[in-house]
Structure formats: structure tokens, C-alpha cells
Scaffold this motif. Structure first.
Motif, PDB file in Angstrom:
ATOM      1  N   TYR A   1     -63.933  24.582 -71.102  1.00  0.00           N
ATOM      2  CA  TYR A   1     -62.616  25.186 -71.265  1.00  0.00           C
ATOM      3  C   TYR A   1     -62.210  25.953 -69.994  1.00  0.00           C
ATOM      4  O   TYR A   1     -61.071  25.849 -69.514  1.00  0.00           O
ATOM      5  N   THR A   2     -63.142  26.703 -69.455  1.00  0.00           N
ATOM      6  CA  THR A   2     -62.871  27.491 -68.253  1.00  0.00           C
ATOM      7  C   THR A   2     -62.400  26.611 -67.101  1.00  0.00           C
ATOM      8  O   THR A   2     -61.462  26.954 -66.377  1.00  0.00           O
ATOM      9  N   TYR A   3     -63.036  25.468 -66.941  1.00  0.00           N
ATOM     10  CA  TYR A   3     -62.652  24.572 -65.853  1.00  0.00           C
ATOM     11  C   TYR A   3     -61.356  23.825 -66.162  1.00  0.00           C
ATOM     12  O   TYR A   3     -60.560  23.534 -65.240  1.00  0.00           O
ATOM     13  N   MET A   4     -61.096  23.513 -67.429  1.00  0.00           N
ATOM     14  CA  MET A   4     -59.828  22.877 -67.789  1.00  0.00           C
ATOM     15  C   MET A   4     -58.644  23.770 -67.400  1.00  0.00           C
ATOM     16  O   MET A   4     -57.593  23.279 -66.957  1.00  0.00           O
ATOM     17  N   VAL A   5     -58.796  25.051 -67.586  1.00  0.00           N
ATOM     18  CA  VAL A   5     -57.723  25.996 -67.260  1.00  0.00           C
ATOM     19  C   VAL A   5     -57.394  25.926 -65.773  1.00  0.00           C
ATOM     20  O   VAL A   5     -56.253  26.114 -65.359  1.00  0.00           O
ATOM     21  N   LYS A   6     -58.399  25.628 -64.945  1.00  0.00           N
ATOM     22  CA  LYS A   6     -58.214  25.595 -63.494  1.00  0.00           C
ATOM     23  C   LYS A   6     -57.476  24.339 -63.020  1.00  0.00           C
ATOM     24  O   LYS A   6     -56.966  24.304 -61.907  1.00  0.00           O
TER      25      LYS A   6
END
Length: 276
Positions: free
Chosen positions: A270-275
Motif C-alpha cells: 500500500y505504501t508503495y502504491m501511494v507513491k
């Protein structure tokens, strides 16, 4: 970047080693039982090329007392990538050694379960309707939790996922866990996007750890059936698993901690999707 697909062997043999325990316990408690279970699986690319391996060690300690039992499970993962992948940033960033610990308390009087001080509601749970994604050329993850898929020509991707998932898989008629927290949806993501390979690998790692969780469930069920605990166990009763004692309790602890490992990997994706 090739699509990653991590395959977990369904035929893993679990090596169980009994280690020493601390005899200094309260009078109301039995001597703690400690077991160490290790397993190793290979990591392959979509084309079947070996990328590396991951070794998992589960350390399970169970202390039984008058008021209930406490099961502490620590799982460490040791990733080993082959030389041609170990210095690639999108791989080494995601496939890092880590450790997850879960403390599970089962109350003998009211049959409540606390996992890391969070009380599980195993009586009032709702089933999840899983959205279906049409088969495309490149797709990965778990559709209702953390997922990606491409256009037919692989020119762009959609990434979608939730921030976390809850313990509702322990309840009746729900074997998989429900999404919770914030949701992200990114469409038109090009493979040239700076965060694309890292995000894609993060979703694939989640897919692998989620498969490990489901495999741990199957192993636990097989042990439960062999031990005669077919009633509460097969009705997805969390208290039944933990209360069964012996190997079933050990495997129940590993299953819950495997879920928490997958949950951590989902949060990372999820953290990387936000980026993106």
C-alpha cells in the motif's frame, strides 16, 4: 521488468525441534512448551527462472495457566537472492529479512481471544464479496486486498489495494480476512514509472506471504482432523483452534502469525502504491 511470481511449495515438510524451556514458572502454570519449526521455499520468476529462496523459522512458546493459555509466535524470514538480483534496487528493497511476533491469549472462562492485545470478535462477522478481475496478460496479488493488472499490450497497469486487513478470517464462513483502512487506486501506471518495479515486487511478496498463511491454515486443519477436533475447528472457530492443545495449538499460533506477516507485507505494498 519481468512479472514476479513466487511459488510456495505445498509439499513442505516441517522440521520440528524441541528446545529447552525455563522451569521457573508460576505454580498455576504448566511448564511452557517451546517448538521451533523451519521451512524453506524457492522464489521463481513468471518464466520459471530461479530468483532466490526464503527460509522461515517459527518459534512457538505456549504457557498454560488456570485462567488461560498464552501462545507467543515469532517468525523470521531470511531472503537469499541470486547474485544477478541481489543488487537490483527493486528486488533488494522488497525482499529484506524481517521478523513478526504475535502474542495470542485464550481465556478459558469466556473463550475470548486476544492477539497482540486486540480482542477478536468471532461471533459477528460479515462475508466479503470478492471482486473479479478479467484475466489479462499480467496480473498479481489478491484481488480484494492488494492487486495489479495490465492492459493486454502491457503498456499500462492498474494498482489497487487497501492499507490493511482484519482478523475476521477467524470467524464463521470467512477464510481469508477482510480489507480495512484507506484504499488506493492508481490507473494508467506506466512501466517506466520510477516506483513501478518496486511496487510490483511488493504486491508479489504479499501474494507469496498470503499463500503461506493459507497453507498454514490447511496444515492446521489436517492436524485438527487427525486429532479429532473436527467440530469447532472446521467451523472456523478461533477459540477451538487455540483450545485444542498440542500440535493444533502450535499450528494455530503459526497460522495467526503468518496472517500478521502477510498483513505487514500488504501494508508495505500500500505504501508503495501511494507513491505511484
Amino acid at each position: 521488468m519481468k512479472k514476479m511470481k513466487i511459488l510456495a511449495s505445498l509439499g513442505l515438510s516441517l522440521a520440528i525441534a524441541f528446545v529447552g524451556v525455563n522451569p521457573s514458572v508460576y505454580a498455576a502454570e504448566t511448564k511452557p512448551t517451546t517448538e521451533v519449526i523451519t521451512e524453506t521455499s524457492d522464489i521463481y520468476s513468471k518464466e520459471g527462472d530461479l530468483i532466490g529462496s526464503v527460509a522461515k523459522t517459527h518459534t512457538v512458546k505456549i504457557i498454560e495457566a488456570t485462567e488461560g493459555s498464552t501462545t507467543t509466535v515469532t517468525t523470521t524470514r531470511d531472503f537469499t537472492l541470486l547474485p544477478e538480483y541481489e543488487n537490483v534496487e527493486s528486488y533488494k528493497t522488497i525482499f529484506q529479512d524481517d521478523s513478526t511476533t504475535s502474542e495470542i491469549f485464550y481465556n478459558n472462562l469466556n473463550h475470548k481471544i486476544l492477539v497482540n492485545d486486540e480482542e477478536l470478535n468471532i461471533e459477528d462477522l460479515n462475508a466479503v464479496t470478492n471482486p473479479l478481475i478479467s484475466p489479462l496478460q499480467d496480473t498479481g496479488g489478491v484481488t480484494w486486498l492488494s492487486h495489479y493488472y495490465s492492459t493486454n499490450d502491457l503498456s499500462s497497469y492498474v494498482f489497487t489495494g487497501y492499507q490493511s486487513m482484519n482478523y475476521n478470517w477467524i470467524g464463521n464462513n470467512n477464510s481469508h480476512g477482510e480489507p480495512e483502512g484507506a484504499h488506493v487506486y492508481k490507473s494508467g501506471v506506466k512501466p517506466s514509472n520510477t516506483w513501478f518495479p518496486t511496487t510490483k515486487n511488493a504486491v508479489d511478496l504479499f501474494s507469496h506471504s498470503y499463500a503461506d498463511f493459507r497453507q498454514a491454515q490447511y496444515v492446521m486443519y489436517a492436524e485438527a482432523i487427525g486429532s479429532g477436533w473436527t467440530g469447532a475447528i472446521l467451523l472456523w472457530s478461533g477459540w477451538g483452534w487455540v483450545a485444542a492443545g498440542g500440535a493444533v495449538s502450535v499450528l494455530a499460533g503459526i497460522t495467526i502469525n503468518s496472517f500478521n506477516t502477510a498483513k505487514n507485507d500488504m501494508q508495505k505494498a500500500y505504501t508503495y502504491m501511494v507513491k505511484l
